[in-house]
Design a protein around this motif. Structure first.
Motif, PDB file in Angstrom:
ATOM      1  N   ASN A   1       0.818  -1.226   0.000  1.00 19.82           N
ATOM      2  CA  ASN A   1       0.000   0.000   0.000  1.00 19.82           C
ATOM      3  C   ASN A   1       0.845   1.266   0.000  1.00 19.82           C
ATOM      4  OD1 ASN A   1      -2.446  -1.520   0.257  1.00 19.82           O
ATOM      5  ND2 ASN A   1      -1.977  -1.777   2.434  1.00 19.82           N
ATOM      6  N   PHE A   2       2.091   1.172  -0.451  1.00 23.68           N
ATOM      7  CA  PHE A   2       2.989   2.328  -0.374  1.00 23.68           C
ATOM      8  C   PHE A   2       2.715   3.288  -1.529  1.00 23.68           C
ATOM      9  CE2 PHE A   2       7.143   4.484  -0.824  1.00 23.68           C
ATOM     10  CZ  PHE A   2       7.254   4.987   0.456  1.00 23.68           C
ATOM     11  N   GLN A   3       2.557   4.584  -1.210  1.00 19.95           N
ATOM     12  CA  GLN A   3       2.260   5.646  -2.173  1.00 19.95           C
ATOM     13  C   GLN A   3       0.978   5.350  -2.956  1.00 19.95           C
ATOM     14  OE1 GLN A   3       3.751   8.235  -1.735  1.00 19.95           O
ATOM     15  NE2 GLN A   3       5.935   8.047  -1.487  1.00 19.95           N
ATOM     16  N   LYS A   4      -0.008   4.786  -2.281  1.00 18.62           N
ATOM     17  CA  LYS A   4      -1.290   4.488  -2.936  1.00 18.62           C
ATOM     18  C   LYS A   4      -2.447   5.264  -2.305  1.00 18.62           C
ATOM     19  CE  LYS A   4      -0.017  -0.091  -4.604  1.00 18.62           C
ATOM     20  NZ  LYS A   4      -0.318  -1.543  -4.600  1.00 18.62           N
ATOM     21  N   THR A   5      -2.106   6.268  -1.497  1.00 22.38           N
ATOM     22  CA  THR A   5      -3.149   7.118  -0.925  1.00 22.38           C
ATOM     23  C   THR A   5      -3.457   8.264  -1.889  1.00 22.38           C
ATOM     24  OG1 THR A   5      -1.484   8.440   0.219  1.00 22.38           O
ATOM     25  CG2 THR A   5      -2.398   6.574   1.420  1.00 22.38           C
ATOM     26  N   ASP A   6      -4.372   9.131  -1.507  1.00 21.43           N
ATOM     27  CA  ASP A   6      -4.738  10.257  -2.365  1.00 21.43           C
ATOM     28  C   ASP A   6      -3.572  11.222  -2.557  1.00 21.43           C
ATOM     29  OD1 ASP A   6      -7.267   9.213  -2.528  1.00 21.43           O
ATOM     30  OD2 ASP A   6      -8.063  10.404  -0.866  1.00 21.43           O
ATOM     31  N   GLN A   7      -2.724  11.333  -1.557  1.00 17.59           N
ATOM     32  CA  GLN A   7      -1.601  12.263  -1.624  1.00 17.59           C
ATOM     33  C   GLN A   7      -0.295  11.479  -1.708  1.00 17.59           C
ATOM     34  OE1 GLN A   7      -1.420  15.044   1.602  1.00 17.59           O
ATOM     35  NE2 GLN A   7       0.009  16.404   0.571  1.00 17.59           N
ATOM     36  N   VAL A   8       0.404  11.615  -2.822  1.00 23.08           N
ATOM     37  CA  VAL A   8       1.653  10.886  -3.044  1.00 23.08           C
ATOM     38  C   VAL A   8       2.813  11.777  -2.628  1.00 23.08           C
ATOM     39  CG1 VAL A   8       3.126   9.777  -4.746  1.00 23.08           C
ATOM     40  CG2 VAL A   8       0.644   9.556  -4.925  1.00 23.08           C
ATOM     41  N   GLY A   9       3.720  11.217  -1.838  1.00 23.09           N
ATOM     42  CA  GLY A   9       4.811  12.019  -1.311  1.00 23.09           C
ATOM     43  C   GLY A   9       6.080  11.966  -2.132  1.00 23.09           C
ATOM     44  N   GLY A  10       6.480  10.776  -2.569  1.00 22.70           N
ATOM     45  CA  GLY A  10       7.741  10.667  -3.280  1.00 22.70           C
ATOM     46  C   GLY A  10       7.788   9.422  -4.140  1.00 22.70           C
ATOM     47  N   ALA A  11       8.952   8.773  -4.138  1.00 25.33           N
ATOM     48  CA  ALA A  11       9.173   7.633  -5.028  1.00 25.33           C
ATOM     49  C   ALA A  11       8.347   6.427  -4.610  1.00 25.33           C
ATOM     50  CB  ALA A  11      10.657   7.269  -5.036  1.00 25.33           C
ATOM     51  N   LYS A  12       8.094   5.544  -5.576  1.00 24.22           N
ATOM     52  CA  LYS A  12       7.418   4.289  -5.304  1.00 24.22           C
ATOM     53  C   LYS A  12       8.466   3.207  -5.068  1.00 24.22           C
ATOM     54  CE  LYS A  12       3.448   5.521  -8.192  1.00 24.22           C
ATOM     55  NZ  LYS A  12       2.553   5.799  -7.071  1.00 24.22           N
ATOM     56  N   LEU A  13       8.054   2.101  -4.464  1.00 23.20           N
ATOM     57  CA  LEU A  13       8.939   0.993  -4.172  1.00 23.20           C
ATOM     58  C   LEU A  13       8.505  -0.242  -4.932  1.00 23.20           C
ATOM     59  CD1 LEU A  13       9.319   1.419  -0.287  1.00 23.20           C
ATOM     60  CD2 LEU A  13      10.927   2.146  -2.055  1.00 23.20           C
TER      61      LEU A  13
END
Length: 326
Positions: free
Chosen positions: A212-224
């Motif tokens: 569930n990383f970077q899958k919210t409404d607000q993306v902060g940075g890089a994906k994994l």
């Protein structure tokens, strides 16, 4: 008889109640001791010795630092289209704007491999208390998905399931990318072993995978990469070793090929990371190293300064002793 008995009992009682310690040279502070007597000769000799040792050390350190070749290029402003110069945040947050820009860097001197690639951020306070505490070391190492009590405000996804890795530190992972070429030939960037071995082996689990990383409404940075355990996500490991000062560098990778003097290095930059929102800056750094590490004149200047002060004090005490002997 009665008098003698009472006398004997009183003397024995006084002996029993006595607090006088058993005699020893240690308890009476009679052990042999040496007392350092500071004479003018000993003080002057000490200052001269420190000066003669520290100044050469400082010169050697400065020479080593001067041998490091370093290229620093700030690109956060250069990579903005002209129409977005006054709308920086709008540019970086828009999904329709082109984020790629190409820059050319000239190599001033020969750079022997490995050439280290760093990204440098300014005005980013990774040591802020709320930022530092927003992580779960228990989750990172043991994979306990429910250990998210310290990860607010980035703890759960929109469906209330835990985020792995959770917290602001991981969520704000740096996501600019760089591609390098010289004379039309691509330069390979080695991103292996850029993190500390102790971090990979003991802080990030070999069986903990991103979810569930970077899958919210607000993306902060890089994906994994969800197929790799956290112990192999070295960009994340480097980022999560938080910096002490607001200006810092973090290792991006290595170019394991010599760069010759006057070579023109073409860099394709993906300008994705939002430093505009907090008035920060971004720079790309290419650097070689010496036996003392990267370019750092502070150590050499500190040694020379201390050594010079000691020599000046030695000269002052010599003149004082000659003019006005004790």
């Amino acid at each position: 008889m009665k008098g003698a008995t009472s006398t004997d009992s009183s003397s024995s009682s006084s002996v029993a109640k006595s607090k006088k310690p058993v005699y020893s040279r240690f308890s009476q502070q009679e052990l042999p001791a040496n007392r350092l007597i500071l004479t003018p000769a000993s003080i002057i000799t000490a200052f001269i010795a420190v000066g003669l040792i520290f100044i050469p050390l400082g010169l050697v350190s400065l020479f080593a630092s001067d041998s490091v070749v370093e290229i620093i290029h700030r690109y956060d402003v250069d990579c903005l289209p002209s129409e977005y110069q006054n709308k920086m945040v709008e540019f970086i947050q828009s999904s329709s704007t082109k984020k790629t820009c190409t820059k050319s860097l000239t190599v001033p001197k020969q750079m022997k491999s490995p050439v280290f690639i760093y990204y440098q951020l300014e005005n980013f306070y990774q040591n802020h208390r709320r930022f530092v505490k927003s992580r779960s070391d228990k989750q990172l190492h043991y994979g306990d998905k429910n250990a998210i009590s310290t990860c607010a405000p980035v703890a759960q996804s929109t469906d209330k399931s835990p985020i792995v890795p959770c917290g602001l530190v991981a969520w704000s992972l740096f996501n600019d990318t760089y591609g390098f070429s010289v004379k039309g030939k691509s330069l390979q960037v080695n991103k292996k072993d850029i993190a500390w071995g102790s971090d990979k082996n003991y802080k990030f689990g070999h069986n903990v995978f991103p979810e569930n990383f970077q899958k919210t409404d607000q993306v902060g940075g890089a994906k994994l990469d969800s197929s790799k355990p956290l112990s192999e996500q070295e960009d994340l490991i480097v980022w999560m070793r938080t910096a002490t000062l607001p200006t810092f560098r973090k290792l991006y990778g290595r170019i394991e090929q010599d760069l010759q003097a006057n070579d023109m290095v073409t860099v394709v930059i993906e300008n994705n990371y939002n430093t505009y929102g907090f008035k920060g800056t971004k720079s790309l750094v290419l650097s070689t190293t010496s036996w003392i590490g990267g370019k750092n004149n502070f150590i050499g200047l500190a040694y020379i300064t201390v050594g010079a002060i000691c020599l000046l004090l030695a000269i002052f005490f010599i003149l004082l002793y000659v003019i006005k002997p004790r």
